[in-house]
Design a protein around this motif. Structure first.
Motif, PDB file in Angstrom:
ATOM      1  N   SER A 178       1.120   2.044   2.469  1.00 59.61           N
ATOM      2  CA  SER A 178       0.200   3.043   1.917  1.00 59.61           C
ATOM      3  C   SER A 178       0.461   4.431   2.490  1.00 59.61           C
ATOM      4  O   SER A 178       0.573   5.419   1.749  1.00 59.61           O
ATOM      5  CB  SER A 178      -1.244   2.626   2.208  1.00 59.61           C
ATOM      6  OG  SER A 178      -2.135   3.669   1.889  1.00 59.61           O
TER       7      SER A 178
ATOM      8  N   SER B 132      -0.181  10.129  -4.542  1.00 60.91           N
ATOM      9  CA  SER B 132      -1.214   9.696  -3.600  1.00 60.91           C
ATOM     10  C   SER B 132      -1.013  10.376  -2.261  1.00 60.91           C
ATOM     11  O   SER B 132      -0.058  11.124  -2.066  1.00 60.91           O
ATOM     12  CB  SER B 132      -1.179   8.169  -3.425  1.00 60.91           C
ATOM     13  OG  SER B 132      -0.034   7.760  -2.694  1.00 60.91           O
TER      14      SER B 132
ATOM     15  N   GLY C   7      -8.331   5.268  -2.359  1.00 59.95           N
ATOM     16  CA  GLY C   7      -7.699   4.029  -2.771  1.00 59.95           C
ATOM     17  C   GLY C   7      -8.685   2.889  -2.865  1.00 59.95           C
ATOM     18  O   GLY C   7      -9.789   2.940  -2.301  1.00 59.95           O
TER      19      GLY C   7
ATOM     20  N   LEU D 120      -8.823   7.823   1.660  1.00 55.90           N
ATOM     21  CA  LEU D 120      -7.703   6.989   2.097  1.00 55.90           C
ATOM     22  C   LEU D 120      -7.550   6.919   3.616  1.00 55.90           C
ATOM     23  O   LEU D 120      -7.296   5.840   4.156  1.00 55.90           O
ATOM     24  CB  LEU D 120      -6.396   7.463   1.458  1.00 55.90           C
ATOM     25  CG  LEU D 120      -5.208   6.526   1.668  1.00 55.90           C
ATOM     26  CD1 LEU D 120      -5.431   5.174   1.002  1.00 55.90           C
ATOM     27  CD2 LEU D 120      -3.908   7.151   1.161  1.00 55.90           C
TER      28      LEU D 120
ATOM     29  N   THR E   8      -0.742   7.875  -9.997  1.00 57.56           N
ATOM     30  CA  THR E   8      -1.341   6.961  -9.030  1.00 57.56           C
ATOM     31  C   THR E   8      -0.191   6.091  -8.555  1.00 57.56           C
ATOM     32  O   THR E   8       0.901   6.186  -9.080  1.00 57.56           O
ATOM     33  CB  THR E   8      -2.456   6.154  -9.738  1.00 57.56           C
ATOM     34  OG1 THR E   8      -3.447   7.071 -10.205  1.00 57.56           O
ATOM     35  CG2 THR E   8      -3.090   5.115  -8.853  1.00 57.56           C
TER      36      THR E   8
ATOM     37  N   GLN F 128      -3.752   3.430  -5.026  1.00 56.08           N
ATOM     38  CA  GLN F 128      -4.231   4.668  -4.408  1.00 56.08           C
ATOM     39  C   GLN F 128      -3.774   5.862  -5.232  1.00 56.08           C
ATOM     40  O   GLN F 128      -2.774   5.787  -5.949  1.00 56.08           O
ATOM     41  CB  GLN F 128      -3.736   4.778  -2.966  1.00 56.08           C
ATOM     42  CG  GLN F 128      -2.224   4.741  -2.809  1.00 56.08           C
ATOM     43  CD  GLN F 128      -1.782   4.582  -1.366  1.00 56.08           C
ATOM     44  OE1 GLN F 128      -2.186   3.639  -0.675  1.00 56.08           O
ATOM     45  NE2 GLN F 128      -0.940   5.500  -0.904  1.00 56.08           N
TER      46      GLN F 128
END
Length: 577
Positions: free
Chosen positions: A66, A77, A83, A137, A374, A391
C-alpha cells in the motif's frame, strides 16, 4: 481482450514442506503452498514479497504494498487519500473490514460548492483545497500494522521510504496524467516543486525522487499516528491547505479514526462472497446483482441475453445506490432489506427476459423502503491470511495540491459526496441526502475489495475504476464461477450500466457488433461496442487477483493486461500453477 504473455511475471520459490499439509478427509490443503501478491506496480509487489521474506505476514505485506503504491502510483493513491481493506485472519477464521475512507472537514458545507447561480462549482469540487477530505490511509496503515501485523510499522514502511528517497523511473501513464492535469497542478508551489524540474514537467524515464514524501513516511514510521495527524506533518498540511484558500483544523486531523466494520457476506451458487459494507456501495450492490442473477444459467445463454440480464441487475442496484447509501454513522441504511433474497426476487420479477427496462421507468424520486484513478492489490500468504486492499485519491492526481514540505498529494474525494442533490459527480452518478456532506462524515465509495471461497478454492479480487469498480468485480466473480483462472479473470472484457445515464458502456471489442445490434433490438443503447467505434475509446480498470486451489494446493495470480508491461505485477512465492 486476450491476456498478454506472462513472461514478465516474477516467480520465487520459498515454500516449506509444512505448507503442503492437507486435510486427509477432504482432500484439500489446509494452508497455501506459499504466498501470492498482485498489485498495480512491480515495485509494490516486490516490496510486499520483501516483507514476507523478512518474516512478515499478509498484513505486514499489505502495509508495504500500500505505502509503495502511494509512492510509485501518485496518479492513483497515496498518504493524502484513503482506502478500504478487507482482511481474513487464518488463525481465527474472522473476516474484518477496515474503513480508512476520508471524511469531510467542518468548513466544507454544501453551499461552499455552489457558484453564484447556485450550480455546482465543479472546479472547487474536483480541484484544490476544498475538494480534499481529511486523509485516512496513514491511519489505516498504522492500524493494520499495530493490530494485525507481525513486524513493526517502521520495518514495513522501509521499501516505500527507500523508493521515495532514491526515486524510480517515470512511466508513460504518470507523465501523461501530469500533462492532462498540469493547468491545475501548476497552481500550487508545493506541487510544482515535486513534479517539475527547471520548469519542465516530469517525463517518461526521468528518475522521480520525492525526498519530502520520504521524510513524511519516516515520521509516520517513527511516531505512528502522531507522525502524520499531529506535529510537524499536520502543521504543514494545515498551512498548505490554508495557503491555497481552504480550511482544515488541527482537531480535525487529530480526531481521525479508522472504522472497523462488519463485512457483507452472502452465498452465490457454491461460493461464499465476502465483500465491502458501507461506506462502500459495492458490497450491497454485489449482493443485489448476484442474487438477482443466481437462478439464471448464464453460461447457456447467447451473449445478448446474458449481457441483457446482467445489465438489468446493474441498473437496479445502481438505482438503489443513488437513494439509500451513505456513511452508516450518519445515514440509516436499510441494508438487511437491500441484501435480502426476497428483495432480489422482487427486483428479478421486474425484468423482462427480452426487453430493456428504461431507467426512467424505475422511480427517479426518493422512495421509502422497510479511477479510474484508484489502485488495488490482492495478497494471500502461506498461513492463509489474505488482504484485498483498494485505495485512492479519487480522480487523476487527486486535488492536484501538495502542501509544501510534505510531498503528500491530497485527494479530491469531496466530489464523491452529493454536493448538490440530484447533480451527477465526475463519474456521472448522483445522490441525495444519504450522501450529503456533514462534518466528519465519510463520502460514499465504489471501492469493492472482495473474497470468494468455495469448498476447494479461494480468490481475492478488486480493481480501480470509479463506479465501474462494482461492475468489474461482478464480472470477475461471474468469471471465477464459470471456471476461469486468475489471469483470465483479470483479462475479461468489461461492460457497465449505472442506471443513469441509461446506456450500456463497453470496452472496445467487449461486445461484438452483432450482440450490440441484438441488445439494441431489445431497447438498450450500447456505446463502445463493435471494436470501439462508439463511446468509450479505451479499456478501463486495473483488476488484481490471486487465487488458491485447495485441491491441487497451487497458487495463481492475475494482473490486468490493460496495464503497460512492467506496470502491473504479480508474484508467487512457492509452487504455482
Amino acid at each position: 481482450m486476450k491476456p498478454r504473455a506472462l513472461g514478465w511475471l516474477l516467480i520465487a520459490f520459498l515454500s516449506t514442506p509444512a505448507a503442503w499439509a492437507a486435510d486427509a478427509a477432504s482432500g484439500t490443503a489446509q494452508h497455501p503452498p506459499g504466498a501470492a501478491i498482485a498489485s498495480g506496480h512491480k515495485l509494490a509487489t516486490d516490496a510486499g514479497m520483501q516483507i514476507l521474506a523478512e518474516g512478515g505476514n499478509a498484513f505486514d505485506a499489505a502495509v508495504a504494498v500500500s505505502s509503495t503504491l502511494g509512492v510509485v502510483e501518485p496518479i492513483s493513491s497515496g498518504l493524502g487519500g484513503g482506502g478500504l481493506f478487507l482482511l481474513h485472519d487464518a488463525k481465527s477464521g474472522d473476516d474484518l473490514f477496515l474503513d480508512g475512507r476520508e471524511y469531510a472537514p467542518a468548513a466544507a458545507t454544501p453551499e461552499k460548492y455552489l457558484d453564484k447561480d447556485g450550480k455546482l462549482d465543479r472546479d472547487r469540487a474536483q480541484n484544490g483545497p476544498w475538494s480534499a477530505g481529511i486523509p485516512g490511509l496513514p491511519a489505516l496503515l498504522v492500524d493494520l500494522a499495530a493490530k494485525h501485523g507481525r513486524l513493526p510499522l517502521k520495518q514495513s514502511l522501509q521499501p516505500a521510504i527507500r523508493i521515495a528517497r532514491e526515486g524510480f523511473p517515470g512511466y508513460p501513464r504518470m507523465a501523461r496524467g501530469y500533462r492532462q492535469r498540469m493547468d491545475v497542478m501548476r497552481r500550487y508551489p508545493g506541487t510544482r516543486e515535486v513534479y517539475e524540474r527547471n520548469g519542465k514537467p516530469i517525463a517518461e524515464g526521468d528518475v522521480f525522487k520525492q525526498p519530502e514524501l520520504a521524510h513524511t513516511l519516516e515520521l509516520l514510521a517513527e511516531k505512528g499516528f502522531d507522525g502524520f495527524y499531529r506535529g510537524e506533518t499536520a502543521k504543514k498540511l494545515i498551512a498548505g491547505v490554508k495557503q491555497a484558500g481552504g480550511h482544515w483544523t488541527e482537531d480535525e486531523l487529530a480526531a481521525y479514526a479508522v472504522k472497523q466494520r462488519t463485512p457483507i457476506s452472502f452465498d452465490y451458487h457454491d461460493w461464499k462472497i465476502t465483500t465491502a459494507p458501507p461506506t462502500s456501495s459495492g458490497g450491497i450492490a454485489l449482493a443485489q446483482m448476484l442474487q438477482i442473477l443466481e437462478p439464471y444459467d448464464l453460461q447457456k445463454m447467447d451473449a445478448a441475453h446474458r449481457v441483457h440480464l446482467v445489465v438489468e441487475s446493474m441498473r437496479r442496484a445502481f438505482r438503489d445506490r443513488t437513494f439509500f447509501l451513505g456513511d452508516p454513522d450518519f445515514t440509516a441504511i436499510p441494508q438487511a432489506v437491500l441484501t435480502s433474497r426476497d428483495y432480489a426476487q422482487g427486483l428479478r420479477a421486474t425484468i423482462h427476459p427480452d426487453r430493456a427496462t428504461p431507467s426512467d421507468l424505475l422511480s427517479g424520486k426518493e422512495t421509502p423502503l422497510e479511477d479510474e484513478e484508484t489502485t488495488h492489490f490482492s495478497i494471500i500468504d502461506g498461513e492463509g491470511n489474505r488482504v484485498a486492499g483498494t485505495q485512492t485519491v479519487n480522480l487523476l492526481y487527486g486535488s492536484g495540491l501538495i502542501p509544501k514540505g510534505t510531498g503528500v498529494l491530497l485527494n479530491d474525494e469531496m466530489d464523491d459526496f452529493a454536493l448538490k442533490p440530484g447533480t451527477p459527480n465526475a463519474f456521472g452518478v448522483m445522490g441525495f441526502e444519504a450522501n450529503a456532506p456533514k462534518p466528519g462524515k465519510r463520502m460514499l465509495s465504489s471501492m469493492t475489495p472482495t473474497f470468494m471461497e468455495s469448498a476447494d478454492q479461494v480468490a481475492v479480487l478488486g480493481t480501480p475504476g470509479g463506479t465501474r469498480i462494482i461492475t468489474m468485480v461482478l464480472l470477475g466473480i461471474l468469471g471465477y464461477d464459470a471456471g476461469l483462472g486468475a489471469q483470465e479473470v483479470a483479462a475479461l472484457p468489461r461492460y457497465h450500466h449505472q442506471w443513469l445515464p441509461d446506456v450500456i458502456e463497453a470496452e472496445p471489442g467487449a461486445i461484438t457488433a452483432e450482440t450490440a445490434q441484438a441488445l439494441e433490438a431489445m431497447g438498450h443503447k450500447v456505446v463502445g461496442a463493435g471494436g470501439g467505434t462508439l463511446g468509450s475509446s479505451h479499456p478501463w480498470g486495473n483488476l488484481q487477483t490471486v487465487a488458491w486451489d485447495k485441491k491441487t494446493n497451487t497458487l495463481s495470480a492475475g494482473s490486468d493486461p490493460r496495464n503497460p508491461v512492467g506496470s502491473g505485477e504479480v508474484s508467487l512465492a512457492g509452487p504455482s500453477n
